[in-house]
Design an enzyme around this catalytic site. Sequence first.
Site, PDB file in Angstrom:
ATOM      1  N   LYS A  68       0.799  -1.237   0.000  1.00 59.76           N
ATOM      2  CA  LYS A  68       0.000   0.000   0.000  1.00 59.76           C
ATOM      3  C   LYS A  68       0.831   1.287   0.000  1.00 59.76           C
ATOM      4  O   LYS A  68       0.357   2.347   0.389  1.00 59.76           O
ATOM      5  CB  LYS A  68      -1.002   0.040   1.171  1.00 59.76           C
ATOM      6  CG  LYS A  68      -1.831  -1.198   1.360  1.00 59.76           C
ATOM      7  CD  LYS A  68      -2.303  -1.856   0.098  1.00 59.76           C
ATOM      8  CE  LYS A  68      -3.366  -1.083  -0.665  1.00 59.76           C
ATOM      9  NZ  LYS A  68      -3.650  -1.779  -1.953  1.00 59.76           N
ATOM     10  N   THR A  71       3.091   0.796  -4.725  1.00 56.21           N
ATOM     11  CA  THR A  71       3.827  -0.196  -5.519  1.00 56.21           C
ATOM     12  C   THR A  71       3.307  -0.251  -6.960  1.00 56.21           C
ATOM     13  O   THR A  71       4.095  -0.197  -7.913  1.00 56.21           O
ATOM     14  CB  THR A  71       3.671  -1.604  -4.893  1.00 56.21           C
ATOM     15  OG1 THR A  71       3.544  -1.472  -3.484  1.00 56.21           O
ATOM     16  CG2 THR A  71       4.840  -2.488  -5.242  1.00 56.21           C
ATOM     17  N   TRP A  73       1.720   1.881  -8.650  1.00 61.93           N
ATOM     18  CA  TRP A  73       2.029   3.153  -9.316  1.00 61.93           C
ATOM     19  C   TRP A  73       3.495   3.147  -9.788  1.00 61.93           C
ATOM     20  O   TRP A  73       3.810   3.399 -10.945  1.00 61.93           O
ATOM     21  CB  TRP A  73       1.779   4.278  -8.313  1.00 61.93           C
ATOM     22  CG  TRP A  73       1.666   5.654  -8.883  1.00 61.93           C
ATOM     23  CD1 TRP A  73       1.508   5.998 -10.200  1.00 61.93           C
ATOM     24  CD2 TRP A  73       1.677   6.873  -8.133  1.00 61.93           C
ATOM     25  NE1 TRP A  73       1.421   7.354 -10.308  1.00 61.93           N
ATOM     26  CE2 TRP A  73       1.504   7.919  -9.067  1.00 61.93           C
ATOM     27  CE3 TRP A  73       1.791   7.190  -6.787  1.00 61.93           C
ATOM     28  CZ2 TRP A  73       1.474   9.262  -8.669  1.00 61.93           C
ATOM     29  CZ3 TRP A  73       1.747   8.510  -6.391  1.00 61.93           C
ATOM     30  CH2 TRP A  73       1.598   9.544  -7.320  1.00 61.93           C
ATOM     31  N   HIS A 131       7.361  -7.664  -1.585  1.00 67.40           N
ATOM     32  CA  HIS A 131       7.202  -6.943  -0.316  1.00 67.40           C
ATOM     33  C   HIS A 131       8.060  -7.585   0.776  1.00 67.40           C
ATOM     34  O   HIS A 131       7.903  -7.267   1.959  1.00 67.40           O
ATOM     35  CB  HIS A 131       5.742  -6.974   0.138  1.00 67.40           C
ATOM     36  CG  HIS A 131       4.785  -6.269  -0.779  1.00 67.40           C
ATOM     37  ND1 HIS A 131       4.986  -4.984  -1.222  1.00 67.40           N
ATOM     38  CD2 HIS A 131       3.604  -6.671  -1.328  1.00 67.40           C
ATOM     39  CE1 HIS A 131       3.967  -4.634  -2.002  1.00 67.40           C
ATOM     40  NE2 HIS A 131       3.124  -5.624  -2.082  1.00 67.40           N
ATOM     41  N   ARG A 154       6.218   4.919   2.010  1.00 72.32           N
ATOM     42  CA  ARG A 154       5.072   5.812   2.258  1.00 72.32           C
ATOM     43  C   ARG A 154       4.894   5.914   3.759  1.00 72.32           C
ATOM     44  O   ARG A 154       5.261   4.976   4.503  1.00 72.32           O
ATOM     45  CB  ARG A 154       3.814   5.209   1.629  1.00 72.32           C
ATOM     46  CG  ARG A 154       2.608   6.129   1.646  1.00 72.32           C
ATOM     47  CD  ARG A 154       1.372   5.438   1.083  1.00 72.32           C
ATOM     48  NE  ARG A 154       0.320   6.383   0.776  1.00 72.32           N
ATOM     49  CZ  ARG A 154      -0.908   6.055   0.404  1.00 72.32           C
ATOM     50  NH1 ARG A 154      -1.239   4.779   0.269  1.00 72.32           N
ATOM     51  NH2 ARG A 154      -1.821   6.979   0.156  1.00 72.32           N
ATOM     52  N   PHE A 252      -3.569   9.665 -11.451  1.00 69.85           N
ATOM     53  CA  PHE A 252      -4.525   8.903 -10.651  1.00 69.85           C
ATOM     54  C   PHE A 252      -5.746   8.508 -11.501  1.00 69.85           C
ATOM     55  O   PHE A 252      -6.129   7.340 -11.546  1.00 69.85           O
ATOM     56  CB  PHE A 252      -4.953   9.734  -9.435  1.00 69.85           C
ATOM     57  CG  PHE A 252      -5.903   9.021  -8.526  1.00 69.85           C
ATOM     58  CD1 PHE A 252      -5.458   8.032  -7.662  1.00 69.85           C
ATOM     59  CD2 PHE A 252      -7.256   9.331  -8.532  1.00 69.85           C
ATOM     60  CE1 PHE A 252      -6.339   7.356  -6.823  1.00 69.85           C
ATOM     61  CE2 PHE A 252      -8.145   8.670  -7.696  1.00 69.85           C
ATOM     62  CZ  PHE A 252      -7.680   7.680  -6.832  1.00 69.85           C
ATOM     63  N   MET A 255      -4.823   5.927 -14.270  1.00 68.60           N
ATOM     64  CA  MET A 255      -4.561   4.584 -13.751  1.00 68.60           C
ATOM     65  C   MET A 255      -5.829   3.935 -13.211  1.00 68.60           C
ATOM     66  O   MET A 255      -6.036   2.736 -13.323  1.00 68.60           O
ATOM     67  CB  MET A 255      -3.473   4.612 -12.669  1.00 68.60           C
ATOM     68  CG  MET A 255      -2.097   4.691 -13.310  1.00 68.60           C
ATOM     69  SD  MET A 255      -0.714   4.251 -12.268  1.00 68.60           S
ATOM     70  CE  MET A 255      -1.097   2.721 -11.527  1.00 68.60           C
ATOM     71  N   ARG A 278      -7.718   3.793  -4.797  1.00 68.90           N
ATOM     72  CA  ARG A 278      -8.807   4.205  -3.911  1.00 68.90           C
ATOM     73  C   ARG A 278      -8.919   5.714  -3.768  1.00 68.90           C
ATOM     74  O   ARG A 278      -9.782   6.349  -4.350  1.00 68.90           O
ATOM     75  CB  ARG A 278      -8.551   3.533  -2.540  1.00 68.90           C
ATOM     76  CG  ARG A 278      -9.705   3.473  -1.585  1.00 68.90           C
ATOM     77  CD  ARG A 278      -9.249   2.845  -0.270  1.00 68.90           C
ATOM     78  NE  ARG A 278      -8.141   3.582   0.330  1.00 68.90           N
ATOM     79  CZ  ARG A 278      -8.267   4.514   1.269  1.00 68.90           C
ATOM     80  NH1 ARG A 278      -9.446   4.793   1.756  1.00 68.90           N
ATOM     81  NH2 ARG A 278      -7.196   5.146   1.740  1.00 68.90           N
TER      82      ARG A 278
HETATM   83  P1  A3P Z   1      -4.921   4.633  -1.091  1.00 66.62           P
HETATM   84  O1  A3P Z   1      -5.593   3.368  -0.635  1.00 66.62           O
HETATM   85  O2  A3P Z   1      -4.463   5.506   0.045  1.00 66.62           O
HETATM   86  O3  A3P Z   1      -5.731   5.392  -2.081  1.00 66.62           O
HETATM   87  P2  A3P Z   1      -0.012  -0.470  -3.582  1.00 66.62           P
HETATM   88  O4  A3P Z   1       0.013  -0.459  -5.065  1.00 66.62           O
HETATM   89  O5  A3P Z   1       1.326  -0.553  -2.951  1.00 66.62           O
HETATM   90  O6  A3P Z   1      -0.971  -1.488  -3.070  1.00 66.62           O
HETATM   91  O7  A3P Z   1      -0.550   0.956  -3.119  1.00 66.62           O
HETATM   92  C1  A3P Z   1      -1.899   1.321  -3.299  1.00 66.62           C
HETATM   93  C2  A3P Z   1      -2.042   2.781  -2.938  1.00 66.62           C
HETATM   94  O8  A3P Z   1      -1.439   3.577  -3.981  1.00 66.62           O
HETATM   95  C3  A3P Z   1      -3.508   3.183  -2.868  1.00 66.62           C
HETATM   96  O9  A3P Z   1      -3.579   4.191  -1.853  1.00 66.62           O
HETATM   97  C4  A3P Z   1      -3.729   3.727  -4.263  1.00 66.62           C
HETATM   98  O10 A3P Z   1      -4.839   4.572  -4.382  1.00 66.62           O
HETATM   99  C5  A3P Z   1      -2.421   4.485  -4.484  1.00 66.62           C
HETATM  100  N1  A3P Z   1      -2.200   4.763  -5.916  1.00 66.62           N
HETATM  101  C6  A3P Z   1      -2.165   3.890  -6.941  1.00 66.62           C
HETATM  102  N2  A3P Z   1      -2.004   4.537  -8.113  1.00 66.62           N
HETATM  103  C7  A3P Z   1      -1.909   5.847  -7.824  1.00 66.62           C
HETATM  104  C8  A3P Z   1      -1.753   7.039  -8.608  1.00 66.62           C
HETATM  105  N3  A3P Z   1      -1.672   6.984  -9.929  1.00 66.62           N
HETATM  106  N4  A3P Z   1      -1.698   8.226  -7.972  1.00 66.62           N
HETATM  107  C9  A3P Z   1      -1.789   8.292  -6.618  1.00 66.62           C
HETATM  108  N5  A3P Z   1      -1.955   7.212  -5.818  1.00 66.62           N
HETATM  109  C10 A3P Z   1      -2.028   6.002  -6.420  1.00 66.62           C
END
Ligand code: A3P
Length: 315
Positions: A68, A71, A73, A131, A154, A252, A255, A278
């Site tokens: 979270k 990753t 991204w 991870h 993060r 955001f 994606m 999210r």
């Molecule tokens: P939130 O749940 O706070 O929105 P991972 O890929 O490591 O699981 O991380 C997921 C988190 O990255 C989520 O956070 C998701 O919304 C955020 N995320 C993914 N793509 C993103 C983007 N393009 N811009 C900003 N945040 C992004």
Amino acid sequence: MLKVENFNDEISKKVETPELKNYVKISIENDEKNFCVLTKKFVDTNYLNRLRDFKVHDDDVWVISYPKCGTTWGVEMIWLLINDLNFEKAKKIHQNDRVPFIERGGIFTSINSDSIKITENLKRPRVIKSHLSSFLLPRELFANTKAKIIYIARNPKDAAISFFHHYRHLEGYDGSKEDFLNAFLNNRTLFAPINEKTLEFWKLSKINSNVLFIFYEDMKKNLQNETEKVMKFLNKNYPKSEIEELCEHLSFGSMRRNPQCNFEVINKSDDENFQFIRKGETGSYKKEMNSEENEKFDDFIMNEDFKFNDFEYKF
Ligand code: A3P
């Protein structure tokens, strides 16, 4: 020597889910800070040994993070930078099939695929996601290799809230937020501990030029800057206009709409408002944590080792 212990306490039991059963703590004997929370499946399926013996190639790029922390991204950015900005391919093939999550098959109850073999067979140059803590990663990654590592960090408050939603909607967690955050603060959630893992890769990035450390919060603040930093680290060079196009692909909204990386395919939630991508904000914990929880997290991230190593989370 590695030590494997079952977690049989209430805190762990409360965050067991249909997908995540029988948490274990794997650690290095006589080194209490070096541990990683996984499931018993990791040991039973021999992922533990197979992963440490995994053959690494010089042109591999390993993307490591706590869950979270952005990753998906970062992986999307890195895969495109490595693959000549091949947007067409990125829009055709799911991220999971371009960038394997190497330990996946050894953790979740319902995943039967051999994610190590899939990674082994991937066409080079490979981008690989994990991870795991460093002592569980392939030995070759830290010896005799030019493979690159990019660690994405993060702040734990946002990561914990994001993980809570992930557990609820994707892993079948039906407990309370309070129990989940308590497990997070006690390093009982999957892939814990976040602090030690982050610091470990921070330290590594200071002494090893093949390790780059980036922050989710910096990507939020200035995606173009961070993209250019990663591009240089990967010894790539693209004109500004193409980097701008990449940043648009990584935005955001874009994606979230992109079926190849928005993970709607694994979204089992019956809450139609939930999406894997999210909120995508820095500081979303402020709306979802009460002041007592916030203070507990302040204590959690007050760490003498951080100060000593000049490390601070970004908010
Ligand atoms: P939130 O749940 O706070 O929105 P991972 O890929 O490591 O699981 O991380 C997921 C988190 O990255 C989520 O956070 C998701 O919304 C955020 N995320 C993914 N793509 C993103 C983007 N393009 N811009 C900003 N945040 C992004």
